[in-house]
Write a protein that holds these residues in place. Structure first.
Motif, PDB file in Angstrom:
ATOM      1  N   GLU A   1       1.381  12.482   3.589  1.00  7.50           N
ATOM      2  CA  GLU A   1       2.726  12.922   3.933  1.00  7.50           C
ATOM      3  C   GLU A   1       3.618  11.687   4.027  1.00  7.50           C
ATOM      4  O   GLU A   1       3.427  10.855   4.887  1.00  7.50           O
ATOM      5  CB  GLU A   1       2.710  13.673   5.263  1.00  7.50           C
ATOM      6  N   GLY A   2       4.539  11.529   3.098  1.00  9.88           N
ATOM      7  CA  GLY A   2       5.464  10.407   3.142  1.00  9.88           C
ATOM      8  C   GLY A   2       5.152   9.287   2.177  1.00  9.88           C
ATOM      9  O   GLY A   2       5.886   8.318   2.096  1.00  9.88           O
ATOM     10  N   GLY A   3       4.060   9.368   1.441  1.00 13.79           N
ATOM     11  CA  GLY A   3       3.741   8.372   0.423  1.00 13.79           C
ATOM     12  C   GLY A   3       3.619   6.963   0.948  1.00 13.79           C
ATOM     13  O   GLY A   3       3.070   6.723   2.017  1.00 13.79           O
ATOM     14  N   VAL A   4       4.147   5.994   0.185  1.00 11.27           N
ATOM     15  CA  VAL A   4       4.036   4.580   0.532  1.00 11.27           C
ATOM     16  C   VAL A   4       4.671   4.288   1.877  1.00 11.27           C
ATOM     17  O   VAL A   4       4.162   3.485   2.659  1.00 11.27           O
ATOM     18  CB  VAL A   4       4.675   3.694  -0.566  1.00 11.27           C
ATOM     19  N   LYS A   5       5.767   4.957   2.183  1.00  9.79           N
ATOM     20  CA  LYS A   5       6.435   4.740   3.468  1.00  9.79           C
ATOM     21  C   LYS A   5       5.503   5.059   4.632  1.00  9.79           C
ATOM     22  O   LYS A   5       5.547   4.416   5.667  1.00  9.79           O
ATOM     23  CB  LYS A   5       7.714   5.571   3.560  1.00  9.79           C
ATOM     24  N   ALA A   6       4.625   6.048   4.456  1.00 11.02           N
ATOM     25  CA  ALA A   6       3.667   6.401   5.505  1.00 11.02           C
ATOM     26  C   ALA A   6       2.675   5.262   5.728  1.00 11.02           C
ATOM     27  O   ALA A   6       2.295   4.976   6.863  1.00 11.02           O
ATOM     28  CB  ALA A   6       2.917   7.684   5.152  1.00 11.02           C
TER      29      ALA A   6
END
Length: 170
Positions: free
Chosen positions: A147-152
């Motif tokens: 959930e949220g990709g790289v930002k996660a």
């Protein structure tokens, strides 16, 4: 079951720093239909519990691969059994997504991120020793839709390779 961090703390005096990972994901060159080159990066991070997670930024699927580090595999010794989760199931930061049993001990595999487990490495049922041979390659444990990709990965405060190497050495 114990986490890798507790297992490794007991084994740390016997471990050589040389067992730490030497390879992180390297940017790779891909070609599009027009023949132009795009540099795509695989983001790889590490936890203080000695798990790793990688995410290919070229894919919009946000599927990350999770496993244990080379250092953890060395500390565990010969892996004889891997407990894999059901697919699909939830992955919650800091909660087990499986377990690894070795001749020395058993340890939980903790998820570094929230998401949904979408695939397990079923080959480990037949050949759990794959974790010892290639813990940061063929010996991956699960794939998780993050959930949220790289930002996660950045938000979870995970370590980069240099930070992890420093952490292992201390």
């Amino acid at each position: 079951m114990a986490s890798f961090a507790r297992t490794i703390l007991r084994a740390a005096p016997r471990l050589a720093v040389a067992a730490a990972p030497r390879i992180v994901a390297v940017p790779r060159l891909t070609r599009g239909f027009a023949g132009t080159s795009n540099l795509n990066e695989i983001v790889k991070k590490y936890t203080s519990d000695h798990e790793w997670i990688s995410l290919d930024t070229a894919s919009d699927s946000n599927i990350a691969t999770i496993g244990i580090t080379t250092y953890a595999a060395s500390a565990l010794g010969d892996v004889v059994y891997v407990e894999l989760p059901e697919v699909p199931s939830a992955a919650t930061t800091g909660e087990p997504v499986g377990a690894v049993e070795s001749v020395k001990s058993a340890s939980d595999i903790l998820s570094p991120v929230d998401g949904e487990i979408v695939e397990v490495n079923a080959a480990l049922n037949e050949k759990p020793g794959t974790i010892n041979r290639a813990p940061e390659g063929e010996g991956w444990i699960v794939k998780v839709k993050v959930e949220g990709g790289v930002k996660a990965l950045e938000a979870e405060g995970l370590m980069g390779e240099k930070e992890y190497m420093t952490f292992v050495e201390t």
